[in-house]
Design a protein around this motif. Sequence first.
Motif, PDB file in Angstrom:
ATOM      1  N   GLN A  71      -0.156  -4.063  -3.362  1.00 22.11           N
ATOM      2  CA  GLN A  71      -0.816  -4.878  -2.351  1.00 22.11           C
ATOM      3  C   GLN A  71      -2.321  -4.857  -2.611  1.00 22.11           C
ATOM      4  O   GLN A  71      -2.899  -3.808  -2.898  1.00 22.11           O
ATOM      5  CB  GLN A  71      -0.467  -4.416  -0.938  1.00 22.11           C
ATOM      6  CG  GLN A  71      -0.524  -2.930  -0.691  1.00 22.11           C
ATOM      7  CD  GLN A  71      -0.075  -2.550   0.703  1.00 22.11           C
ATOM      8  OE1 GLN A  71       0.314  -3.380   1.521  1.00 22.11           O
ATOM      9  NE2 GLN A  71      -0.161  -1.264   1.012  1.00 22.11           N
ATOM     10  N   HIS A  86      -3.944 -12.906  -7.802  1.00 26.26           N
ATOM     11  CA  HIS A  86      -2.481 -12.908  -7.664  1.00 26.26           C
ATOM     12  C   HIS A  86      -1.790 -13.170  -8.996  1.00 26.26           C
ATOM     13  O   HIS A  86      -0.714 -12.621  -9.259  1.00 26.26           O
ATOM     14  CB  HIS A  86      -2.025 -13.907  -6.591  1.00 26.26           C
ATOM     15  CG  HIS A  86      -2.115 -15.337  -6.987  1.00 26.26           C
ATOM     16  ND1 HIS A  86      -3.253 -16.094  -6.784  1.00 26.26           N
ATOM     17  CD2 HIS A  86      -1.213 -16.178  -7.590  1.00 26.26           C
ATOM     18  CE1 HIS A  86      -3.038 -17.322  -7.207  1.00 26.26           C
ATOM     19  NE2 HIS A  86      -1.837 -17.399  -7.713  1.00 26.26           N
ATOM     20  N   LYS A  90       0.737 -10.345 -10.316  1.00 30.16           N
ATOM     21  CA  LYS A  90       2.144 -10.724 -10.423  1.00 30.16           C
ATOM     22  C   LYS A  90       2.657 -10.672 -11.860  1.00 30.16           C
ATOM     23  O   LYS A  90       3.873 -10.702 -12.085  1.00 30.16           O
ATOM     24  CB  LYS A  90       2.362 -12.108  -9.800  1.00 30.16           C
ATOM     25  CG  LYS A  90       2.296 -12.083  -8.269  1.00 30.16           C
ATOM     26  CD  LYS A  90       2.442 -13.472  -7.675  1.00 30.16           C
ATOM     27  CE  LYS A  90       2.436 -13.425  -6.146  1.00 30.16           C
ATOM     28  NZ  LYS A  90       3.629 -12.746  -5.598  1.00 30.16           N
ATOM     29  N   ARG A  97       1.648  -8.420  -3.395  1.00 32.24           N
ATOM     30  CA  ARG A  97       1.100  -9.209  -2.290  1.00 32.24           C
ATOM     31  C   ARG A  97      -0.423  -9.198  -2.363  1.00 32.24           C
ATOM     32  O   ARG A  97      -1.034  -8.173  -2.659  1.00 32.24           O
ATOM     33  CB  ARG A  97       1.544  -8.641  -0.941  1.00 32.24           C
ATOM     34  CG  ARG A  97       3.022  -8.853  -0.642  1.00 32.24           C
ATOM     35  CD  ARG A  97       3.368  -8.308   0.731  1.00 32.24           C
ATOM     36  NE  ARG A  97       3.275  -6.853   0.758  1.00 32.24           N
ATOM     37  CZ  ARG A  97       3.021  -6.142   1.856  1.00 32.24           C
ATOM     38  NH1 ARG A  97       2.766  -6.748   2.995  1.00 32.24           N
ATOM     39  NH2 ARG A  97       2.981  -4.830   1.802  1.00 32.24           N
ATOM     40  N   GLY A 120       3.780 -14.457  -1.245  1.00 37.26           N
ATOM     41  CA  GLY A 120       3.049 -13.196  -1.176  1.00 37.26           C
ATOM     42  C   GLY A 120       1.556 -13.320  -1.223  1.00 37.26           C
ATOM     43  O   GLY A 120       0.851 -12.305  -1.310  1.00 37.26           O
ATOM     44  N   THR A 122      -1.851 -14.751   0.784  1.00 41.99           N
ATOM     45  CA  THR A 122      -2.309 -15.240   2.084  1.00 41.99           C
ATOM     46  C   THR A 122      -3.821 -15.391   2.098  1.00 41.99           C
ATOM     47  O   THR A 122      -4.545 -14.394   2.003  1.00 41.99           O
ATOM     48  CB  THR A 122      -1.909 -14.256   3.209  1.00 41.99           C
ATOM     49  OG1 THR A 122      -0.500 -14.023   3.158  1.00 41.99           O
ATOM     50  CG2 THR A 122      -2.295 -14.807   4.573  1.00 41.99           C
ATOM     51  N   LEU A 143       0.082  -7.973   7.106  1.00 34.21           N
ATOM     52  CA  LEU A 143      -0.193  -8.435   5.747  1.00 34.21           C
ATOM     53  C   LEU A 143      -0.345  -7.269   4.775  1.00 34.21           C
ATOM     54  O   LEU A 143      -0.061  -7.398   3.590  1.00 34.21           O
ATOM     55  CB  LEU A 143      -1.465  -9.286   5.742  1.00 34.21           C
ATOM     56  CG  LEU A 143      -1.389 -10.578   6.563  1.00 34.21           C
ATOM     57  CD1 LEU A 143      -2.769 -11.220   6.662  1.00 34.21           C
ATOM     58  CD2 LEU A 143      -0.388 -11.536   5.942  1.00 34.21           C
TER      59      LEU A 143
END
Length: 260
Positions: A71, A86, A90, A97, A120, A122, A143
């Motif tokens: 995260q 991200h 990823k 996330r 995932g 935001t 979150l």
Amino acid sequence: MERVPEGVDPTKPNTARVYNYLLGGKDNYAVDQAVAHRMLLAAPDSRTMAWFSRKFLAQAVTTAAVAGVRQFIDLGAGIPTTPSVHEVAKEVDPAARVVSVDYDPVVFAHANAMLAGVPGVTPMLADVRRPEELLERLEHEELIDFTQPVAILCVGVLHFVMDHEHPAEIVAHFREAMAPGSYLAFTHGCDNTHRDFVDMANSDTAGSPAQFILRPRDEVASYFKGFEMLEPGLVTVQQWLGDDLPATRLVILGGVCRKP
């Protein structure tokens, strides 16, 4: 006639939009381009430094992700640019996330449009200078799970926090909220930047959201007490990247640290 989002003043330069222009983006206004051009006049390697900083961010994300962090909080995220946080996270784990935080409504609008549908990820409109509010939202909206390690990315942010806004206290708020094994990556402009660049930038950005303050290395280091600094420590971004990269007139320090 160019439409301007509500709450945006296109007559004042904005950090995210200047940075976007330096990286070759199109999400900026004439005033941002003018500041960028003057930056390049005073320090022609400013665009190079923008790319170095981006590479530092990507490597910091990889460092945390490989260590098991899943995260990420990207503070002062700016307008989404490849490679984004991200995308890098990823690559290590598709389930990672990311909360992409910025206080600029233009950035938020672009992030919402560009990141819509990315699982995932935001976008959040919030101000790093109000860490208690930000942390409360992250937890309340579920979150971020602060009982688990998190990586906080504070790249190109703290030198826009004025002394009276207490940058050391901001860092302390985040440190206290982070679980052991968490990471914090940051960059900060150093006061041994070339004088021509400093004078130009201070003149062009005074009183605007792009106003900044360059600080001595020792002062920057003092903000991160309570963390373990990873090798090579608090050094220029070029030294941290370790690719025998050239020095630049704009001197940016970088570091990645871990909460024990």
